[in-house]
Design an enzyme around this catalytic site. Structure first.
Site, PDB file in Angstrom:
ATOM      1  N   GLY A 389      -2.786  -1.729   2.353  1.00 42.27           N
ATOM      2  CA  GLY A 389      -3.033  -1.946   0.632  1.00 42.27           C
ATOM      3  C   GLY A 389      -3.125  -0.425  -0.153  1.00 42.27           C
ATOM      4  N   SER A 390      -4.005  -0.571  -0.992  1.00 40.28           N
ATOM      5  CA  SER A 390      -3.773   0.556  -2.019  1.00 40.28           C
ATOM      6  C   SER A 390      -4.144   2.170  -1.332  1.00 40.28           C
ATOM      7  CB  SER A 390      -5.053   0.385  -2.917  1.00 40.28           C
ATOM      8  OG  SER A 390      -4.770  -0.743  -3.661  1.00 40.28           O
ATOM      9  N   SER A 391      -4.335   2.048   0.068  1.00 33.85           N
ATOM     10  CA  SER A 391      -4.376   3.289   0.727  1.00 33.85           C
ATOM     11  C   SER A 391      -3.218   4.196   0.512  1.00 33.85           C
ATOM     12  CB  SER A 391      -4.911   3.435   2.057  1.00 33.85           C
ATOM     13  OG  SER A 391      -6.056   2.609   2.208  1.00 33.85           O
TER      14      SER A 391
END
Length: 685
Positions: A389-391
């Site tokens: 995800g947004s990591s």
């Protein structure tokens, strides 16, 4: 008066004279030859009679040990009793059977699967040796003449009636088990007959009867011990048993390097990775045998030396705390958070020094809901790919800078993206006008979508209109990600690692998903390398478990002098400028400390001043019956302190359900930093 003539003897026939002369010549030649043998060649022939040969065998030694970075023993050796067999040259199956029938009176083979390993062929070979003449009658004279020895033996075994094999006693089966182990031995090479659970009584009884047990010896062997039990065991790996020996698939490799077929070798994990160091130097014994094959003398040519010791970068006390932390938070999430479901079964985390690549801890925990118990799956951090995800948005923003898609400070209005023919894509809420720092702080998906669309060719986005995407943009974005270690090997010193998974459907929507970490999959180790690259200012360092290799000490206690050290290895420097990297670092700091940071509620008041990036990836679980269930992967990457990083981490908890209040990733991340800095303070004290 005339005298009568005396009667004269008739002369010998001429032929008889020739015969006598020939016999005389033969005897003369024989006497001459005997003289030559005795006088001229006597010493040479006597030397041939007394001739001996020298053969060599190698004796295994204990493997090297493994220690953590603080000198704590992780893997050691335990001495244990062992019964071995070393056959002389020319030893026949019947000889081994005779010895086995004696040895069975002193040891038991009714445990450790020895009896379970007896096959029908083993029973047939036993029957053959006990009924040799009857066995030979199973073939006709013509068959015996037509077949060679090997073919004859094989054919006899085929014809042995299996009904003759059903009435063997347990004692006879134990004899077969002993002989089966003996049959693995090569001439003058020790073969372990039994080394699991050899009792002191068995050891003493065999020792007292060695004179009557040709080739058998009662000695001590070793086995691996693990003071930390299952902690880090998955990474430490395993070795083959004596009965397994070297793997068949790698037989040529090992034999050309001086191994014997029954040597124990590392077959997984660090045992395999550092086999050449841990194996040690075998002792070498010279056996002198006479012309009959009997051993007349032996001498130690080379003293054995146990393997070198491996000092790891791992801190086992930190490792234990993180294992415990992850288990505790997983159980709490399942018990207390209604949005978390039974699909939450595992979690992975990697902690490393972002400047050196030292792996300080690597934990993987699998949860069995039914049994309410955990198992260690640490190596899943190297092979289990997941969408983080947004990591990954730090890499996306830096790719945007480098490609020219955006400039530092660029703004976009975050109110969702709608491409014709696809569902609307948005952030977790409409964020309004955001710049790059705000996009990282508040985790704007829309900002990343605009970067991807601008990288994809002519920027022509209009709401609910089709867009043209250059399919090469997928490769372009992946190439930028690869600079951080995403989607490529990290180079970790381990026998295997996955590079994750690349999606293969080049739709525009999938490109947007890739920009927010919801298309390609990565391993936890890759994500730890990625965040370390940002933390240290743009240098991708190779993660590693080995700190140094030490020569063993003679007394076998403590660490010896350093044989080899692992230095920091920079694999590449990312292409982005220092100022651009610094800007993403500021964005990461705002994630953990900003007024609207997605992780600020957990980290803003902590003393170690951390930075990082949260991540949530939507995930569909498909069941065998065709059902589908939506869930989330929740992830986190981070480092601390912000201004002088000394520790970085990456973690993921797949399948936490659909629950906006689920913050297991933040709690584990906070716990990791708490554990690290607590350990650091204790060390300084």
């Amino acid at each position: 008066m005339l005298k009568k003539n005396k009667k004269r003897k008739a002369p010998l026939p001429f032929r008889l004279n020739i015969l006598f002369f020939a016999v005389f010549l033969l005897f003369s030649v024989l006497v001459l030859q005997l003289g030559v043998v005795q006088i001229l060649n006597g010493d040479a022939y006597q030397a041939e009679i007394d001739r001996t040969t020298s053969d060599y065998t190698k004796v295994p030694v204990p493997r090297g040990k493994m220690y953590d970075r603080n000198g704590n023993l992780i893997v050691g050796n335990d001495a244990e009793y062992s019964i071995t067999y070393t056959p002389e040259k020319g030893t026949q199956p019947a000889d081994r059977l005779e010895t086995a029938e004696k040895l069975v009176d002193y040891i038991s083979m009714d445990a450790d699967n020895y009896l379970d390993s007896i096959t029908t062929r083993d029973k047939k070979e036993y029957w053959y040796l006990k009924n040799t003449e009857k066995a030979k009658d199973l073939l006709s004279k013509k068959e015996k003449n037509d077949l060679d020895n090997g073919e004859t033996y094989t054919e006899i075994l085929k014809r042995i009636d299996e009904d003759n094999l059903d009435d063997y006693s347990e004692r006879q089966l134990e004899v077969m088990a002993i002989k089966k182990e003996m049959d693995k031995a090569m001439a003058l090479t020790p073969q372990v007959i039994k080394n699991n659970n050899v009792t002191a009584k068995e050891f003493a009884r065999v020792s007292a009867h060695l004179d009557n047990l040709g080739g058998v010896n009662a000695t001590t062997d070793w086995d691996r011990k693990y003071p930390y039990d299952e902690t880090f065991r998955d990474f430490a790996g395993s070795i083959t048993s004596q009965s397994q020996g070297i793997p068949k698939a790698k037989e040529d490799y090992y034999l050309t390097r001086g191994y014997s077929r029954n040597d124990r070798v590392g077959n997984s994990g660090l045992e395999e990775q550092y086999e050449s160091a841990l194996r040690g130097r075998k002792g070498k014994i010279e056996y002198t045998t006479d012309s009959s094959g009997d051993i007349v003398d032996s001498d130690t040519v080379v003293e054995g030396k146990r393997g070198k010791d491996l000092v790891l970068t791992v801190d086992m006390e930190l490792q234990k705390k993180i294992d415990k932390l992850m288990r505790s938070e997983m159980k709490t999430a399942v018990r207390n958070q209604p949005g978390v479901n039974k699909e939450l079964k595992k979690a992975m985390a990697v902690v490393m020094d972002p400047n050196t690549g030292d792996i300080l801890a690597a934990s993987g925990q699998r949860y069995n809901h039914e049994k309410n118990e955990f198992s260690d799956i640490g190596t899943a951090t190297l092979y289990d790919g997941n969408p983080f995800g947004s990591s990954v948005k730090g890499a996306t923003v830096l790719a945007g800078y480098q490609s020219g898609a955006i400039e530092p400070g660029q703004t976009f209005y975050d109110d969702g993206i709608k491409i014709k023919g696809s569902q609307e894509k948005s952030s977790w809420k409409d964020l309004g006008m955001v710049n790059d720092l705000q996009a990282l702080e508040q985790s704007s998906n829309v900002y990343m979508f605009h970067i991807a669309m601008r990288m994809g060719g002519e920027y022509n986005y209009q709401r609910n209109k089709a867009i043209d995407i250059d399919y090469d943009t997928f490769d372009q974005l992946r190439n930028y990600y690869a600079q951080f270690g995403l989607g490529v090997p990290t180079g970790v010193d381990f026998p295997y690692e996955s590079t994750g998974y690349e999606g293969s459907n080049p739709l525009a929507g999938n490109l947007l998903d890739m920009a927010i970490g919801q298309y390609d999959n990565y391993t936890t180790m890759q994500m730890a390398q990625y965040v370390s690259t940002i933390a240290n200012g743009g240098y991708r360092v190779r993660p590693h478990f080995m700190k140094n290799i030490r020569n063993p000490l003679p007394h076998d206690e403590g660490l010896g002098p350093v044989y080899k050290s692992k230095n920091t290895e920079v694999m590449n420097r990312i292409q982005m400028s220092d100022s651009e990297i610094s800007r993403v670092q500021k964005g990461f700091h705002r994630v953990f400390n900003g007024s609207e940071g997605t992780a600020a509620r957990q980290f803003a008041d902590q003393p170690y001043d951390a930075a990082g990036k949260t991540g949530t990836a939507e995930y569909d679980i498909y069941y065998p019956n065709g059902d589908r269930k939506k869930t989330d992967n929740t992830a986190l990457v981070g480092y601390a302190p912000y201004d002088d990083p000394e520790v970085a981490f990456a973690l993921i908890v797949p399948h936490v359900g659909k629950n906006d209040d689920s913050d297991i990733n933040l709690k584990i991340g906070d716990g990791i930093l708490d554990a690290y800095f607590e350990e650091d303070h204790e060390d300084n004290d």
